[in-house]
Design a protein around this motif. Structure first.
Motif, PDB file in Angstrom:
ATOM      1  N   HIS A  68      -4.065   5.717   0.608  1.00 44.13           N
ATOM      2  CA  HIS A  68      -5.304   5.429   1.395  1.00 44.13           C
ATOM      3  C   HIS A  68      -5.827   4.240   0.595  1.00 44.13           C
ATOM      4  O   HIS A  68      -6.779   3.281   0.771  1.00 44.13           O
ATOM      5  N   GLY A  69      -4.920   3.664  -0.600  1.00 45.25           N
ATOM      6  CA  GLY A  69      -5.556   2.581  -1.455  1.00 45.25           C
ATOM      7  C   GLY A  69      -6.730   2.789  -2.379  1.00 45.25           C
ATOM      8  O   GLY A  69      -7.219   3.711  -2.607  1.00 45.25           O
ATOM      9  N   ASN A  70      -7.040   1.527  -2.709  1.00 45.51           N
ATOM     10  CA  ASN A  70      -8.069   1.382  -3.864  1.00 45.51           C
ATOM     11  C   ASN A  70      -9.426   2.111  -3.113  1.00 45.51           C
ATOM     12  O   ASN A  70     -10.407   2.416  -3.771  1.00 45.51           O
ATOM     13  N   GLN A 102       0.676  -1.100   0.251  1.00 44.91           N
ATOM     14  CA  GLN A 102       0.040   0.055   0.041  1.00 44.91           C
ATOM     15  C   GLN A 102       0.839   1.305   0.103  1.00 44.91           C
ATOM     16  O   GLN A 102       0.316   2.403  -0.613  1.00 44.91           O
ATOM     17  N   CYS A 106      -4.630  -5.838   3.062  1.00 45.97           N
ATOM     18  CA  CYS A 106      -3.950  -6.205   1.953  1.00 45.97           C
ATOM     19  C   CYS A 106      -4.806  -6.773   0.950  1.00 45.97           C
ATOM     20  O   CYS A 106      -4.655  -6.301  -0.303  1.00 45.97           O
ATOM     21  N   ARG A 162      -6.573  -3.908  -0.462  1.00 46.74           N
ATOM     22  CA  ARG A 162      -5.434  -2.926  -1.491  1.00 46.74           C
ATOM     23  C   ARG A 162      -5.684  -3.733  -2.713  1.00 46.74           C
ATOM     24  O   ARG A 162      -5.196  -3.247  -3.929  1.00 46.74           O
ATOM     25  N   PRO A 213      -4.523   4.571  -6.821  1.00 48.82           N
ATOM     26  CA  PRO A 213      -4.281   3.195  -6.948  1.00 48.82           C
ATOM     27  C   PRO A 213      -5.561   2.535  -7.597  1.00 48.82           C
ATOM     28  O   PRO A 213      -6.774   2.848  -7.219  1.00 48.82           O
TER      29      PRO A 213
END
Length: 496
Positions: free
Chosen positions: A423-425, A167, A223, A226, A469
């Motif tokens: 902060h990712g997807n 991430q 995980c 993400r 992302p």
């Protein structure tokens, strides 16, 4: 008037299966009804050590395809590292047997890599998810005994590092070179995640779960989130919230109790956010029996101020609200006043005098999440017939999503892109949801507003999505397709 409501979901399905000959290790069996070939998995006599440890399908060829894909072909062999083991006949013996099956990968997590990942966690992730402290990480390292292969402290450290690599770090970079057995950061993150999953499968189940066990489950959930593994993410967040309810705070020391309080709110926020995006039920409730108090901000700790604001955003979204969102029969007749209370709670959750002093990563998460939740409530009002174009309250008019899109542009234009990317997807999906609803409004509702300004805001959001992302790989293409189908005139004016 009805507007189509765009909801989040899993990533688009991949291409159809090939019609060529089946790969090695797969037999063909004829369907007696139609005569068409049907694939049948063939049991191999002995899996390689790595596939056995991961409990994954293997083949007779050496090196096997799974190890080859992971870049570990030179370590793939037909021999078993466990020797000759008798099959257990009692539950107690099976638990011991399962623990013996798991062996740590030697040198998978060198000390310098662990130190780097811990530092990056506290720098980039801890301001939003303050569920570890430097002292607790040192405690984990002390308790991660090399002689105990599946120890919970070791699992927490592995999963924390997996989250950092997946991430925080550049997926195409290679931070550690020959120090680790991977040629990129994302490949190394995958190896760490696989180790955490294998260790988790062999942990001893306890009637009173430990804080470490729940921390492990949360990191695995993060995980999978993400990586856009939405079903797996739901499985682990559900397990984490369920086991958290069984933790006994009186068995924890003072530091662990404080971290457990932070973890409670992070789990509640994560579970409710996931439930809204993918229409899932929730487990954690805010009740006198199981709720930790909101984090105290007496010491002006920025991480706790940010967590307190985030918790206040999600606290009004209880199981009654989620059941309404999921269209359960018992909740269809929810009154306007109840929804007004939820909206008021979200609108007043952020103390702007406190938010102004937060880090950019915290501001990004709070601002975007608040606007996204406003869109979710607006969609509910639309479905329940609460909207009126002549209403003096903007949030109850048909054009309100255009105002949200404008606010989204204004509230993020002063933030560096990496403060949003971290902060990712999940945050990419929030931008995507807001953009799709705004497109629906532009296409279906007669408006007396400057259409050019609204389209400019949408184009800004689209360009930002491309930097986040999953943006280029998934969400930008989905947004363009939605615009082409819903508002073709705008599609021709979008900048590429």
């Amino acid at each position: 008037m009805t507007l189509p409501i765009t909801q989040g979901g899993d990533r688009p399905a991949g291409p159809p299966a090939s019609s060529h000959q089946p790969p090695r290790g797969v037999g063909v069996r004829r369907d007696t009804g139609t005569g068409t070939p049907r694939a049948k998995r063939v049991q191999v006599s002995r899996a390689c050590p790595r596939c056995r440890r991961l409990q994954k399908a293997c083949s007779d060829s050496r090196p096997c395809p799974r190890c080859t894909k992971a870049g570990l072909a030179n370590e793939c062999s037909a021999s078993s590292p466990f020797g000759s083991l008798d099959i257990p006949t009692t539950p107690q013996a099976f638990t011991s047997f399962a623990r013996e099956l798991f062996q740590r990968q030697v040198d998978l997590l060198p000390p310098q890599v662990l130190e780097h990942c811990a530092a990056r966690f506290f720098e980039r992730l801890s301001p939003t998810i303050p569920i570890l402290s430097p002292e607790y990480v040192m405690n984990l390292r002390t308790r991660a005994s090399p002689s105990e292969a599946g120890s919970e402290p070791y699992c927490v450290l592995i999963s924390m590092c997996a989250m950092v690599m997946l991430q925080v770090e550049d997926p195409n970079g290679n931070l550690f070179g020959d120090l680790v057995k991977a040629d990129s950061n994302v490949a190394y993150g995958w190896l760490l995640l696989e180790e955490a999953l294998a260790a988790h499968r062999h942990l001893t189940r306890k009637s009173t779960p430990s804080l470490d066990h729940v921390l492990l489950l949360f990191f695995i959930y993060a995980c999978h989130a993400r990586l856009s593994h939405h079903s797996q993410a739901f499985f682990f967040i559900r397990e984490a919230t369920t086991l958290f309810l069984l933790i006994k705070p009186e068995n924890l020391d003072k530091e662990a109790q404080e971290l457990a309080g932070h973890l409670y709110w992070i789990l509640l926020i994560s579970e409710r956010s996931h439930a809204i995006r993918y229409r899932r039920p929730i487990t954690l409730q805010v009740t006198p029996g199981n709720a930790f108090r909101l984090p105290s901000t007496d010491n002006n700790d920025p991480s706790l101020i940010g967590l307190r604001c985030l918790a206040r955003l999600f606290r009004p979204l209880d199981s009654y609200f989620i059941s309404l969102l999921n269209q359960e029969v018992a909740s269809i007749h929810m009154g306007t006043e109840a929804l007004n209370d939820v909206e008021m709670g979200i609108n007043t959750a952020l103390d702007h005098s406190s938010v102004a002093d937060l880090q950019a990563t915290q501001k990004a998460n709070l601002r975007v999440t608040q606007l996204w939740l406003r869109v979710i409530i607006w969609q509910l009002r639309l479905r329940l017939g609460h909207l009126d174009e002549k209403n003096i309250i903007n949030s109850r008019t048909y054009q309100y999503p255009l105002e949200i899109a404008k606010d989204l542009m204004l509230s993020t234009c002063d933030l560096p892109p990496d403060s949003i990317q971290v902060h990712g997807n999940g945050i990419t999906e929030k931008f995507f949801d807001i953009a799709c609803v705004a497109v629906n409004v532009l296409s279906r509702v007669p408006l007396e507003v400057a259409r050019t300004a609204a389209e400019d805001n949408l184009n800004y959001i689209r360009q930002l999505i491309r930097q986040l992302p999953g943006g280029v790989a998934v969400y930008d293409a989905l947004l363009i397709k939605h615009i082409q189908q819903t508002l073709p005139s705008m599609a021709t004016r979008l900048s590429s």
